[in-house]
Design a protein around this motif. Structure first.
Motif, short mmCIF file in Angstrom:
data_model
loop_
_atom_site.label_atom_id
_atom_site.label_comp_id
_atom_site.label_asym_id
_atom_site.label_seq_id
_atom_site.Cartn_x
_atom_site.Cartn_y
_atom_site.Cartn_z
N SER A 76 -1.15 -6.71 10.38
CA SER A 76 -0.08 -5.78 10.02
C SER A 76 0.03 -5.62 8.50
O SER A 76 0.13 -4.50 8.00
N ALA A 77 0.00 -6.72 7.78
CA ALA A 77 0.07 -6.66 6.31
C ALA A 77 -1.14 -5.91 5.76
O ALA A 77 -1.01 -5.10 4.84
N TYR A 78 -2.32 -6.20 6.32
CA TYR A 78 -3.52 -5.51 5.84
C TYR A 78 -3.42 -4.01 6.06
O TYR A 78 -3.74 -3.21 5.19
N MET A 79 -2.97 -3.61 7.25
CA MET A 79 -2.89 -2.18 7.56
C MET A 79 -1.88 -1.48 6.64
O MET A 79 -2.09 -0.32 6.27
N THR A 80 -0.84 -2.16 6.23
CA THR A 80 0.11 -1.58 5.28
C THR A 80 -0.58 -1.27 3.95
O THR A 80 -0.45 -0.18 3.41
N VAL A 81 -1.34 -2.23 3.44
CA VAL A 81 -2.07 -2.03 2.19
C VAL A 81 -3.13 -0.94 2.38
O VAL A 81 -3.27 -0.03 1.55
#
Length: 130
Positions: free
Chosen positions: A89-94
């Motif tokens: 989830s954090a990666y997809m935000t970036v």
């Protein structure tokens, strides 16, 4: 920005609407292949915070592209490797902040990378328009 045709079969949309199932790039231009690139800082250390690691990873990809005369918007294909499902989830935000043009892509969650403290690598193919 590289112009390419997005090819949508509908399969990828079930997984994530942020990439094309395939892309078609017109003839001409120069192709740049960016090796698997981790989020290492200039001093060779890995940020402890995953979001910082992801931002550093993309900054490193961008720096390699710039040295070749390309930009993130010239990416036509990217392969992304994560070592922890909890970081997705954090990666997809970036990723969504930086990559907004729907290239073809692959994202894998794997057991590990060359250094155990690295949690992300990105490979990219860019085409610099003529």
């Amino acid at each position: 920005m590289t112009t390419f045709d997005r090819i949508m079969t509908g399969v990828g949309a079930h997984i994530a609407p942020i990439y094309a199932d395939a892309v078609s790039v017109p003839a001409g231009g120069r192709t740049v292949f960016v090796s698997g690139t981790p989020g290492l800082r200039e001093n060779g250390t890995v940020p402890e915070d995953f979001i910082e690691e992801a931002r550093q990873c993309w900054a490193n990809v961008e720096a390699a592209l710039e040295k070749a005369g390309a930009k993130l918007t010239d990416i036509v294909y990217m392969r992304q490797w994560l070592t922890r499902r909890d970081d997705l989830s954090a990666y997809m935000t970036v990723n969504r902040e930086l990559i907004q043009h729907d290239p073809a892509a692959m994202l894998c969650i794997i057991e590990g990378l060359v250094w155990p403290e690295i949690h992300l690598e990105v490979e990219a193919i860019a085409v610099i328009p003529e």
